[in-house]
Every structure is written in structure tokens, then in C-alpha cells.
Design a protein around this motif. Structure first.
Motif, PDB file in Angstrom:
ATOM      1  N   HIS A 156      20.598-142.329  24.576  1.00 25.44           N
ATOM      2  CA  HIS A 156      19.373-142.159  25.361  1.00 25.44           C
ATOM      3  C   HIS A 156      18.661-143.502  25.542  1.00 25.44           C
ATOM      4  CE1 HIS A 156      19.702-137.906  25.660  1.00 25.44           C
ATOM      5  NE2 HIS A 156      19.323-137.605  24.433  1.00 25.44           N
ATOM      6  N   VAL A 157      18.628-144.305  24.483  1.00 21.44           N
ATOM      7  CA  VAL A 157      17.991-145.624  24.588  1.00 21.44           C
ATOM      8  C   VAL A 157      18.675-146.446  25.694  1.00 21.44           C
ATOM      9  CG1 VAL A 157      17.650-147.829  23.389  1.00 21.44           C
ATOM     10  CG2 VAL A 157      17.169-145.671  22.202  1.00 21.44           C
ATOM     11  N   LEU A 158      19.950-146.287  25.822  1.00 23.58           N
ATOM     12  CA  LEU A 158      20.694-147.052  26.831  1.00 23.58           C
ATOM     13  C   LEU A 158      20.568-146.456  28.235  1.00 23.58           C
ATOM     14  CD1 LEU A 158      23.818-147.751  24.618  1.00 23.58           C
ATOM     15  CD2 LEU A 158      22.200-149.468  25.496  1.00 23.58           C
ATOM     16  N   GLY A 159      19.935-145.314  28.352  1.00 29.09           N
ATOM     17  CA  GLY A 159      19.668-144.756  29.674  1.00 29.09           C
ATOM     18  C   GLY A 159      20.509-143.549  30.053  1.00 29.09           C
ATOM     19  N   PHE A 160      21.151-142.959  29.058  1.00 30.54           N
ATOM     20  CA  PHE A 160      21.973-141.797  29.383  1.00 30.54           C
ATOM     21  C   PHE A 160      21.250-140.498  29.085  1.00 30.54           C
ATOM     22  CE2 PHE A 160      24.985-145.237  28.870  1.00 30.54           C
ATOM     23  CZ  PHE A 160      25.695-145.105  30.054  1.00 30.54           C
ATOM     24  N   ALA A 161      21.524-139.526  29.914  1.00 31.25           N
ATOM     25  CA  ALA A 161      21.031-138.169  29.714  1.00 31.25           C
ATOM     26  C   ALA A 161      22.163-137.358  29.081  1.00 31.25           C
ATOM     27  CB  ALA A 161      20.601-137.575  31.051  1.00 31.25           C
ATOM     28  N   HIS A 162      21.993-136.078  29.003  1.00 36.09           N
ATOM     29  CA  HIS A 162      23.018-135.253  28.364  1.00 36.09           C
ATOM     30  C   HIS A 162      24.222-135.049  29.270  1.00 36.09           C
ATOM     31  CE1 HIS A 162      19.675-133.700  25.576  1.00 36.09           C
ATOM     32  NE2 HIS A 162      20.371-134.649  24.985  1.00 36.09           N
ATOM     33  N   SER A 163      25.340-135.098  28.654  1.00 31.34           N
ATOM     34  CA  SER A 163      26.603-134.906  29.357  1.00 31.34           C
ATOM     35  C   SER A 163      27.005-133.439  29.294  1.00 31.34           C
ATOM     36  CB  SER A 163      27.693-135.759  28.701  1.00 31.34           C
ATOM     37  OG  SER A 163      28.945-135.448  29.256  1.00 31.34           O
ATOM     38  N   SER A 164      27.758-133.034  30.285  1.00 38.33           N
ATOM     39  CA  SER A 164      28.309-131.677  30.244  1.00 38.33           C
ATOM     40  C   SER A 164      29.639-131.627  29.496  1.00 38.33           C
ATOM     41  CB  SER A 164      28.494-131.146  31.668  1.00 38.33           C
ATOM     42  OG  SER A 164      29.358-132.001  32.382  1.00 38.33           O
ATOM     43  N   ALA A 165      30.150-132.768  29.121  1.00 38.76           N
ATOM     44  CA  ALA A 165      31.416-132.793  28.373  1.00 38.76           C
ATOM     45  C   ALA A 165      31.153-132.398  26.927  1.00 38.76           C
ATOM     46  CB  ALA A 165      32.044-134.181  28.450  1.00 38.76           C
ATOM     47  N   GLU A 166      31.772-131.336  26.498  1.00 39.01           N
ATOM     48  CA  GLU A 166      31.440-130.780  25.184  1.00 39.01           C
ATOM     49  C   GLU A 166      31.853-131.669  24.024  1.00 39.01           C
ATOM     50  OE1 GLU A 166      33.081-126.795  25.325  1.00 39.01           O
ATOM     51  OE2 GLU A 166      32.353-126.728  27.389  1.00 39.01           O
ATOM     52  N   ASP A 167      32.776-132.564  24.254  1.00 36.77           N
ATOM     53  CA  ASP A 167      33.187-133.456  23.165  1.00 36.77           C
ATOM     54  C   ASP A 167      32.431-134.785  23.202  1.00 36.77           C
ATOM     55  OD1 ASP A 167      34.337-134.537  25.434  1.00 36.77           O
ATOM     56  OD2 ASP A 167      36.247-134.990  24.455  1.00 36.77           O
ATOM     57  N   ALA A 168      31.488-134.900  24.110  1.00 33.10           N
ATOM     58  CA  ALA A 168      30.775-136.174  24.257  1.00 33.10           C
ATOM     59  C   ALA A 168      29.697-136.332  23.181  1.00 33.10           C
ATOM     60  CB  ALA A 168      30.124-136.262  25.635  1.00 33.10           C
ATOM     61  N   THR A 169      29.483-137.564  22.769  1.00 25.34           N
ATOM     62  CA  THR A 169      28.338-137.871  21.909  1.00 25.34           C
ATOM     63  C   THR A 169      27.045-137.471  22.613  1.00 25.34           C
ATOM     64  OG1 THR A 169      29.446-139.638  20.713  1.00 25.34           O
ATOM     65  CG2 THR A 169      27.062-139.806  20.876  1.00 25.34           C
ATOM     66  N   MET A 170      27.036-137.541  23.934  1.00 21.01           N
ATOM     67  CA  MET A 170      25.822-137.222  24.689  1.00 21.01           C
ATOM     68  C   MET A 170      25.713-135.754  25.081  1.00 21.01           C
ATOM     69  SD  MET A 170      24.256-139.908  24.326  1.00 21.01           S
ATOM     70  CE  MET A 170      22.778-139.289  25.125  1.00 21.01           C
ATOM     71  N   PHE A 171      26.568-134.917  24.542  1.00 20.69           N
ATOM     72  CA  PHE A 171      26.377-133.471  24.722  1.00 20.69           C
ATOM     73  C   PHE A 171      25.073-133.072  24.018  1.00 20.69           C
ATOM     74  CE2 PHE A 171      27.657-128.926  23.961  1.00 20.69           C
ATOM     75  CZ  PHE A 171      27.766-128.586  25.300  1.00 20.69           C
ATOM     76  N   ALA A 172      24.381-132.090  24.590  1.00 19.89           N
ATOM     77  CA  ALA A 172      23.020-131.794  24.122  1.00 19.89           C
ATOM     78  C   ALA A 172      22.973-131.137  22.754  1.00 19.89           C
ATOM     79  CB  ALA A 172      22.317-130.900  25.137  1.00 19.89           C
ATOM     80  N   ALA A 173      23.999-130.438  22.397  1.00 19.63           N
ATOM     81  CA  ALA A 173      23.961-129.709  21.122  1.00 19.63           C
ATOM     82  C   ALA A 173      24.637-130.526  20.025  1.00 19.63           C
ATOM     83  CB  ALA A 173      24.643-128.353  21.272  1.00 19.63           C
ATOM     84  N   TYR A 174      23.968-130.597  18.913  1.00 19.83           N
ATOM     85  CA  TYR A 174      24.453-131.373  17.763  1.00 19.83           C
ATOM     86  C   TYR A 174      25.818-130.882  17.282  1.00 19.83           C
ATOM     87  CZ  TYR A 174      24.746-132.483  12.757  1.00 19.83           C
ATOM     88  OH  TYR A 174      25.162-132.871  11.510  1.00 19.83           O
ATOM     89  N   ARG A 175      26.664-131.834  16.999  1.00 21.39           N
ATOM     90  CA  ARG A 175      27.940-131.569  16.326  1.00 21.39           C
ATOM     91  C   ARG A 175      28.037-132.568  15.182  1.00 21.39           C
ATOM     92  NH1 ARG A 175      29.988-132.828  21.012  1.00 21.39           N
ATOM     93  NH2 ARG A 175      30.946-134.655  20.070  1.00 21.39           N
ATOM     94  N   ALA A 176      28.299-132.087  14.021  1.00 18.29           N
ATOM     95  CA  ALA A 176      28.380-133.000  12.876  1.00 18.29           C
ATOM     96  C   ALA A 176      29.567-133.936  13.033  1.00 18.29           C
ATOM     97  CB  ALA A 176      28.513-132.208  11.582  1.00 18.29           C
TER      98      ALA A 176
END
Ligand SMILES: [Zn+2]
Length: 312
Positions: free
Chosen positions: A200-220
Motif C-alpha cells: 500500500h505504501v508503494l501505491g498498490f490497492a488490493h489485488s483480485s489474485a488470491e495468492d497475491a500479497t496484496m489480496f485483501a484477506a490475510y493469509r499467514a
């Protein structure tokens, strides 16, 4: 002049990219009044496309400097936090965009040391710090139980150029924060949260890719490292040839200077537009509830959330 914006993103001008990274957008179209943010709450309304409104955010300088609030957390020492966030930013900035080692992305993030100030804010006529602060005693944003982190970004609404970014980590929610490589039962992985918020600091919003770091839901754990989608994002915006992709086209980065905008200070500066209220316009929170597909990933899915504000 200032505008508020909350949330969401868009990817390089197209929404046909059904699964992929999104850039945070200003959310304001040419004829919209100041304060408009068509992207507010976008993640709740539309999970499968990026917000197409306004201009994508970017850092113009080749370098960003950040600080940690010196008290860190009762759960995480300053030295541990320093390691976690250094790695989180490096995970993005070490990315190479081809097999050529010279194809490293053209954004660097430097730690400027601990600071006194733990206030989210931006001073439009004085020194600043891009601060990371743990909230141990309370969480003043919505959904204290399910929100793990919040990044507030300031930028120029006319161009999308980012001016300031502050990150809050929720150390008040019931699950303990962990930095261990083997996650204790019931704990939340701080490095995963840190890497996501760094995006987010770098300017990214949430991704729709479920394996992405930028997916909205936390994954450990798996959010600690970038997916190919995140790599496409950072390579697509901060190109190895030193250009950033902006609404106005490619823009050559300014020479590296990690000093925050208008100078650096450890202290909270009163006046200007600093302070929790920020920019004299109330912030607008938006939460991302886990999309249906995420519910199957983990019963412990926790929401990551951020807020944006703008000033110029
Ligand atoms: Zn997020």
C-alpha cells in the motif's frame, strides 16, 4: 488544496484484467468536486476488477524514507520491528523484472531511524516522517477485531504523486503478533501484514489474485513473499529503466533522496495539515471484507484495511 480519497485501486487503466494487481487511484474524475472518491469502498462493491476512476498513485523519487515510532510495541521490540519492516520493503524493492540482475525495480526504501512522533499526518508546509506505528492500547478505526493494519497515504490529486505514507499496525486485536518463522497457534504473522501494508505504501490497492500479497484477506506466512501478480505490479509501475507509469505517461524518477517531503523531523509538527485529523478533511475508512473465495482459505481470515487521504 486537498481532497480525500478512500480506498481501492485500479490497474493500468484497464479493468478487463480480471485477476490481477490493482493500483490505488485518486478516485476523482475531471469534473468531480474536491473530495470525491469514486473508489471509496470499491473492494466491498467489486472484488474482481480494479477501480478505474481517477489517476494511479506513484512515488516520483527513486527513494522513499520511513521511520518507526520509537516505542514499537509491547509485543514487538523496536529492533525486531526494524528487521521485519526492512525485510518487508526489501521484498518489494529487490524485485527483478527479468533474469537480468540489472532489471531491478527503480524504487528504493530506506529506514531513517526511530522517531518520537506516532501520529498519522502530513504537514504540507513543514517537515514530515513516513511513520510506522503500533497501536497497543486501542484501535481507533473501524472493526478493531478484524483489521490488522492501516496505511494512510497523501498525494497530489491532480497527478497521483504520493507525498506521504503512514502505517498503523493493530497490536490491540486479540490475536498476538508473531515474527517467528513457525507461527504459534492463534498468532498473527507480523511480517505478512508488514509486506502487505508495504505494498500500500508503494501505491498498490488490493489485488483480485488470491495468492497475491496484496489480496485483501490475510493469509499467514505466504503474504511474506510476493506472488507473480505482485511482481507484475511492482515491475509494471517502477520500471527498471527508472520510469514510473503515471496517468500522464512514463515519468523519469527524480534522483534518490529518501528525505520526506518538506524535510524530515522526528517530532510531530503541529500546525499545517498534520495531526490525526489530517488535511482538515475527515478521512474516509473503507474495510475490505474477505471475498467469498477467501472464506475457504482460513477460518481465521482477518481483514487488512487501509485508508487514504490526500493533500497538496
Ligand atoms: Zn490492504
Amino acid at each position: 488544496m486537498l481532497v480525500i480519497v478512500a480506498l481501492a485501486g485500479a490497474m493500468l487503466g484497464r479493468i478487463s484484467h480480471a485477476h490481477g494487481f490493482c493500483r490505488t487511484m485518486t478516485g476523482r474524475e475531471a469534473n468531480d468536486p474536491p473530495g470525491t472518491n469514486r473508489c471509496a469502498g470499491w473492494n466491498e462493491r467489486e472484488q474482481r476488477a480494479c477501480c478505474p476512476h481517477g489517476k494511479p498513485l506513484y512515488w516520483k523519487n527513486a527513494c522513499i524514507g520511513y521511520s518507526l515510532q520509537k516505542d514499537a510495541s509491547r509485543q514487538v521490540s523496536l529492533s525486531d520491528a526494524e528487521r521485519v519492516f526492512a525485510r518487508a520493503f526489501e521484498t518489494w524493492t529487490k524485485t527483478t523484472c527479468s533474469t537480468d540482475a540489472a532489471s531491478r525495480v527503480s524504487i528504493q526504501v530506506s529506514y531513517l531511524g526511530p522517531v518520537e512522533c506516532g501520529t498519522v499526518g502530513y504537514n504540507s508546509d513543514g517537515p514530515n516522517q513516513n511513520v510506522i506505528v503500533f497501536r497497543d492500547g486501542s484501535w481507533d478505526h473501524m472493526d478493531a477485531t478484524n483489521t490488522l493494519g492501516l496505511t494512510t497515504v497523501r498525494y497530489d490529486p491532480s497527478t497521483g504523486e504520493m507525498f506521504d505514507a503512514d502505517m498503523e499496525i493493530n497490536a490491540y486485536q486479540r490475536r498476538p503478533l508473531s515474527i517467528a518463522d513457525s507461527l504459534p497457534s492463534g498468532a498473527v504473522d507480523l511480517p505478512s501484514i508488514a509486506t502487505h501494508e508495504a505494498g500500500h505504501v508503494l501505491g498498490f490497492a488490493h489485488s483480485s489474485a488470491e495468492d497475491a500479497t496484496m489480496f485483501a484477506a490475510y493469509r499467514a506466512m505466504t503474504m511474506r513473499d510476493l506472488s507473480s501478480d505482485d511482481t507484475s505490479g511492482i515491475c509494471g509501475v517502477y520500471k527498471p529503466d527508472q520510469n514510473r507509469v503515471t496517468a500522464a505517461g512514463p515519468l523519469l524518477a527524480d534522483a534518490c533522496d529518501p528525505t520526506p517531503r518538506h524535510g524530515y523531523t522526528s517530532a510531530c509538527v503541529s500546525g499545517g495539515s498534520s495531526g490525526g485529523g489530517g488535511c482538515s478533511v475527515p478521512g474516509d475508512d473503507s474495510s475490505q471484507t474477505p471475498p467469498p473465495l477467501a472464506l475457504g482459505l482460513s477460518a481465521l481470515s482477518l481483514v487488512l484495511l487501509r485508508r487514504l487521504r490526500t493533500c497538496d
